[in-house]
Design an enzyme around this catalytic site. Structure first.
Site, short mmCIF file in Angstrom:
data_model
loop_
_atom_site.label_atom_id
_atom_site.label_comp_id
_atom_site.label_asym_id
_atom_site.label_seq_id
_atom_site.Cartn_x
_atom_site.Cartn_y
_atom_site.Cartn_z
N SER A 157 62.63 -63.41 -35.92
CA SER A 157 61.47 -63.76 -35.09
C SER A 157 61.45 -65.24 -34.75
O SER A 157 62.35 -65.73 -34.09
CB SER A 157 60.19 -63.31 -35.81
OG SER A 157 59.08 -63.37 -34.96
N ASP A 202 58.86 -66.68 -28.67
CA ASP A 202 59.77 -66.99 -29.78
C ASP A 202 61.06 -66.21 -29.58
O ASP A 202 61.29 -65.60 -28.53
CB ASP A 202 59.11 -66.68 -31.12
CG ASP A 202 58.73 -65.21 -31.27
OD1 ASP A 202 58.70 -64.49 -30.25
OD2 ASP A 202 58.46 -64.77 -32.40
N ASP A 213 62.38 -63.39 -30.64
CA ASP A 213 62.40 -61.95 -30.35
C ASP A 213 61.26 -61.52 -29.45
O ASP A 213 61.06 -60.32 -29.22
CB ASP A 213 62.39 -61.14 -31.66
CG ASP A 213 61.07 -61.26 -32.42
OD1 ASP A 213 60.40 -62.29 -32.28
OD2 ASP A 213 60.72 -60.33 -33.17
N ASP A 259 58.12 -61.29 -29.73
CA ASP A 259 56.91 -60.59 -30.17
C ASP A 259 55.72 -61.54 -30.12
O ASP A 259 54.57 -61.10 -30.22
CB ASP A 259 57.08 -59.97 -31.56
CG ASP A 259 57.27 -60.98 -32.67
OD1 ASP A 259 57.60 -62.15 -32.38
OD2 ASP A 259 57.10 -60.60 -33.85
#
Length: 444
Positions: A92, A230, A232, A234
């Site tokens: 992440s 960020d 990834d 999410d």
């Protein structure tokens, strides 16, 4: 093994191919017969992918590989491919040396407490069921997950204004945001758009400090707003057309007020600002507090009267869409909100904010310090919330004492509607923690 958002740590020490193999075996042995797998842009993800896939297949689970994609893209693909679960190999917003593993249900909800406990037990006890060569799971590569995500996002917003948006992809997997906004009629410029798991453009976490280049670019241009993800995707944070980084609590208040109505609730962690409570009061809605972590926000968002949940760190969940934090979905929703209601600067100005204080006290005995702090607070106050750490609501403010999940620290947060009261609450809480931490050191 699991933190507040999956398994995460430094590659090669905390997170290894051995661990990934064990997690793959555990997931398969727990009865998940068909699993979607994807990863973010970190190169170490290829090693963990191979190990995860091997563990799944050698315990009889079929694997659908969807490639390098945003976490919400992979989570949405589980249902598309009629799978039982999903695995995303990502750390992440963590730094480049880290990597991790997130596990998802077909609803987009991360594995809940019971599911995480079962996977942990199977890994620790090596309770897995290997199959013979005739029973190994199949493997297929499926294209189109990002395209399907994009199609869904184009259907949830109708951007009618010709807005100019700068999208800072952060060298991660969230380029779908720029594509969708372009398709919806926006003038889009990207920043750090080249996928690169070393994150050369900026650190992966979209904080005000890390997004300084974005704020400067938006302020110097005629852009209406900026978006930051960020690694990834999410998470999503935003910048006004004036180049002001929007605080997470303010963004949460904007989304919450727009999503919730009379009698409904919004899920948010117990360190969320009073600004969100006050914004929701305007529309007759309330906040329901959760432990810190988007996993817990998602669990609360399964309730029928919770249309939205979020964390000030940038994780946003619309429960009628998916229970996975979806940064691209948040970006499209915010741009649609600006198109419909006016500039982001004006929307931000509508949210009344309050002084908030944060600091940490270092200790090697977090559990001992927290136990002593809780005992002391229960002697002073009638109502002490121990949902996650210890939180006290004083009516005119609140404070939270909570152990860090990853560092030898106890964190203190305090907020009130005046500077003086915020300082008072914070000073009292910090003094108590420091006193107990000093006792812990003395006892050693």
């Amino acid at each position: 093994m699991f933190g507040t958002s999956g398994i995460r740590g430094q590659f090669g020490s905390d997170v290894t191919s051995d661990l990934a193999l064990s997690v793959g075996r555990a997931v398969a042995s727990a009865g998940y017969d068909r699993v979607v797998v994807g990863r973010d842009t970190r190169e170490t993800g290829t090693i963990l992918r191979d190990a995860i896939v091997a563990g799944l297949r050698e315990c009889g689970t079929d694997v659908v590989w969807v490639g390098v994609a945003a976490t919400p893209t992979v989570a949405r693909a589980i249902e598309t491919h009629d799978a039982d679960a999903g695995v995303v190999i990502t750390a992440s917003h963590n730094p480049a040396p880290d990597n991790g593993i997130k596990l998802w249900n077909p609803s987009g909800q991360a594995f809940d407490t019971a599911q995480r406990e079962e996977i942990t037990r199977r890994v620790e006890e090596d309770d897995v069921e290997l199959v013979d060569w005739e029973g190994i799971g199949s493997y297929e590569e499926a294209a189109g997950a990002t395209g399907a995500h994009a199609e869904t996002l184009r259907g949830v917003a109708d951007v009618v204004s010709d807005l100019s948006v700068v999208v800072d992809v952060g060298n991660g997997a969230g380029a779908v945001t720029a594509d969708v906004l372009h398709d919806l009629g926006c003038d889009v410029e990207t920043l750090n758009g080249q996928p690169d798991g070393r994150f050369p453009g900026r650190p992966s976490e979209p904080t005000a400090e890390n997004c300084e280049a974005l704020t400067q670019l938006v302020a110097a241009s005629d852009a209406d707003l900026g978006i930051a993800h960020d690694g990834d995707a999410d998470r999503m944070m935003a910048v006004t057309g004036d180049g002001e980084f929007v605080a997470g609590d303010v963004l949460l208040a904007l989304f919450a007020r727009d999503a919730a109505g009379e009698g409904e609730r919004v899920a948010a962690p117990l360190n969320t600002s009073l600004a969100v409570d006050d914004a929701l009061a305007e529309v007759g809605a309330t906040v329901t507090h959760t432990p810190v972590g988007d996993v817990y926000v998602a669990e609360a968002a399964t309730a029928d009267d919770v249309p939205f949940g979020g964390e000030p760190s940038g994780a946003w969940i619309w429960s009628d869409q998916t229970l996975c934090p979806d940064g691209p979905m948040a970006a499209v929703t915010l741009v649609e909100l600006v198109s419909r209601r006016g500039s982001l600067s004006d929307l931000v100005a509508e949210i009344e904010t309050y002084p908030i204080r944060r600091d940490s006290v270092e200790t090697d005995d977090k559990a001992g310090v927290m136990a002593q702090v809780e005992d002391a607070l229960r002697e002073r106050y009638d109502e002490v919330d121990d949902l996650d750490g210890v939180r006290v609501d004083t009516g005119d403010g609140w404070f939270l004492v909570r152990p860090s999940g990853t560092q030898p620290l106890v964190r203190i947060t305090a907020e009130a509607r005046s500077d003086e009261r915020a300082d008072e609450l914070f000073s009292d809480a910090k003094a108590l923690v420091e006193a107990q931490a000093g006792h812990a050191v003395a006892d050693d």
